[in-house]
Scaffold this motif. Structure first.
Motif, PDB file in Angstrom:
ATOM      1  N   ALA A 132     -10.932   9.984 -21.997  1.00  0.00           N
ATOM      2  CA  ALA A 132     -10.715  10.431 -20.615  1.00  0.00           C
ATOM      3  C   ALA A 132      -9.222  10.539 -20.304  1.00  0.00           C
ATOM      4  O   ALA A 132      -8.785  11.480 -19.638  1.00  0.00           O
ATOM      5  N   PHE A 133      -8.447   9.580 -20.796  1.00  0.00           N
ATOM      6  CA  PHE A 133      -7.002   9.625 -20.562  1.00  0.00           C
ATOM      7  C   PHE A 133      -6.386  10.849 -21.235  1.00  0.00           C
ATOM      8  O   PHE A 133      -5.542  11.527 -20.642  1.00  0.00           O
ATOM      9  N   ALA A 134      -6.801  11.138 -22.460  1.00  0.00           N
ATOM     10  CA  ALA A 134      -6.268  12.301 -23.173  1.00  0.00           C
ATOM     11  C   ALA A 134      -6.595  13.596 -22.441  1.00  0.00           C
ATOM     12  O   ALA A 134      -5.732  14.475 -22.282  1.00  0.00           O
ATOM     13  N   VAL A 135      -7.812  13.727 -21.977  1.00  0.00           N
ATOM     14  CA  VAL A 135      -8.217  14.927 -21.240  1.00  0.00           C
ATOM     15  C   VAL A 135      -7.449  15.025 -19.921  1.00  0.00           C
ATOM     16  O   VAL A 135      -6.983  16.102 -19.539  1.00  0.00           O
ATOM     17  N   LEU A 136      -7.304  13.907 -19.232  1.00  0.00           N
ATOM     18  CA  LEU A 136      -6.558  13.896 -17.966  1.00  0.00           C
ATOM     19  C   LEU A 136      -5.114  14.338 -18.170  1.00  0.00           C
ATOM     20  O   LEU A 136      -4.603  15.173 -17.425  1.00  0.00           O
ATOM     21  N   MET A 137      -4.462  13.817 -19.191  1.00  0.00           N
ATOM     22  CA  MET A 137      -3.066  14.183 -19.435  1.00  0.00           C
ATOM     23  C   MET A 137      -2.928  15.648 -19.851  1.00  0.00           C
ATOM     24  O   MET A 137      -2.024  16.348 -19.390  1.00  0.00           O
ATOM     25  N   ALA A 138      -3.815  16.126 -20.693  1.00  0.00           N
ATOM     26  CA  ALA A 138      -3.715  17.508 -21.169  1.00  0.00           C
ATOM     27  C   ALA A 138      -3.921  18.501 -20.028  1.00  0.00           C
ATOM     28  O   ALA A 138      -3.148  19.448 -19.873  1.00  0.00           O
ATOM     29  N   LYS A 154      -9.826  16.623 -29.036  1.00  0.00           N
ATOM     30  CA  LYS A 154      -8.677  17.314 -29.621  1.00  0.00           C
ATOM     31  C   LYS A 154      -8.630  18.778 -29.195  1.00  0.00           C
ATOM     32  O   LYS A 154      -7.560  19.378 -29.171  1.00  0.00           O
ATOM     33  N   THR A 155      -9.752  19.343 -28.843  1.00  0.00           N
ATOM     34  CA  THR A 155      -9.805  20.729 -28.386  1.00  0.00           C
ATOM     35  C   THR A 155      -9.092  20.887 -27.041  1.00  0.00           C
ATOM     36  O   THR A 155      -8.623  21.975 -26.709  1.00  0.00           O
ATOM     37  N   ALA A 156      -9.009  19.815 -26.284  1.00  0.00           N
ATOM     38  CA  ALA A 156      -8.379  19.881 -24.966  1.00  0.00           C
ATOM     39  C   ALA A 156      -6.914  20.309 -25.044  1.00  0.00           C
ATOM     40  O   ALA A 156      -6.424  21.003 -24.152  1.00  0.00           O
ATOM     41  N   LEU A 157      -6.210  19.920 -26.097  1.00  0.00           N
ATOM     42  CA  LEU A 157      -4.782  20.235 -26.189  1.00  0.00           C
ATOM     43  C   LEU A 157      -4.509  21.737 -26.294  1.00  0.00           C
ATOM     44  O   LEU A 157      -3.741  22.275 -25.485  1.00  0.00           O
ATOM     45  N   PRO A 158      -5.096  22.464 -27.231  1.00  0.00           N
ATOM     46  CA  PRO A 158      -4.828  23.900 -27.263  1.00  0.00           C
ATOM     47  C   PRO A 158      -5.410  24.653 -26.071  1.00  0.00           C
ATOM     48  O   PRO A 158      -4.833  25.647 -25.629  1.00  0.00           O
TER      49      PRO A 158
END
Length: 168
Positions: free
Chosen positions: A60-66, A143-147
């Motif tokens: 959730a944190f990774a998605v929020l930041m991206a 990991k897909t959230a970043l691109p």
């Protein structure tokens, strides 16, 4: 002045993507808050750990930041480095934004997509999961959230330059 149909459709798409990203950020932020609270209560109140919940909080944190990056850009919340910009005319700011888009935003986020693509393809090919034993699967989705967020940054930057500005 009437906007061309394609430009209007592009701006509508960007507004829709912005709303979807904002909803995702709100959901991720609320989930992250609840998950961290539950993790702390479980750990210090009951002496128990829950690795899947810890992974979910990290996801959730990774998605929020991206996705907070394109949301912030769409609202004009990015930081301007220029000290004198408040004294300069709006046409200067519009030109500076266009130049920054062409020279910095598109190349940097395009490079991010290009550089991350092999790792993302590999993660999808093996359906990558958590590095923790007993953790959650689906790390490849996170990991897909970043691109995706990088592509949204490019779209939002173009929309900022091409779209109408408040007060103009």
């Amino acid at each position: 002045m009437q906007m061309p149909r394609a430009l209007s459709a592009f701006l509508v798409l960007c507004r829709w993507l912005d709303r979807a990203a904002l909803a995702l950020c709100v959901a991720a932020g609320l989930f992250l808050t609840g998950a961290v609270l539950a993790i702390v209560v479980l750990r210090y109140g009951f002496g128990a750990g829950f690795i899947q919940l810890q992974d979910a909080a990290g996801y959730a944190f990774a998605v929020l930041m991206a996705f907070s990056l394109p949301v912030t850009l769409a609202r004009g919340g990015h930081v301007r480095v220029e000290v004198l910009s408040e004294r300069l005319p709006r046409t200067y700011l519009r030109t500076a934004d266009a130049v920054a888009l062409v020279l910095f935003l598109v190349p940097v986020f395009g490079l991010l997509i290009r550089a991350f693509w092999p790792d993302l393809a590999y993660a999808w090919s093996i359906r990558e999961g958590s590095v923790e034993t007993g953790g959650l699967g689906g790390l490849y989705l996170v990991k897909t959230a970043l691109p995706v967020a990088a592509a949204m940054m490019i779209l939002q930057g173009v929309a900022q330059v091409l779209g109408p500005r408040a007060g103009e």
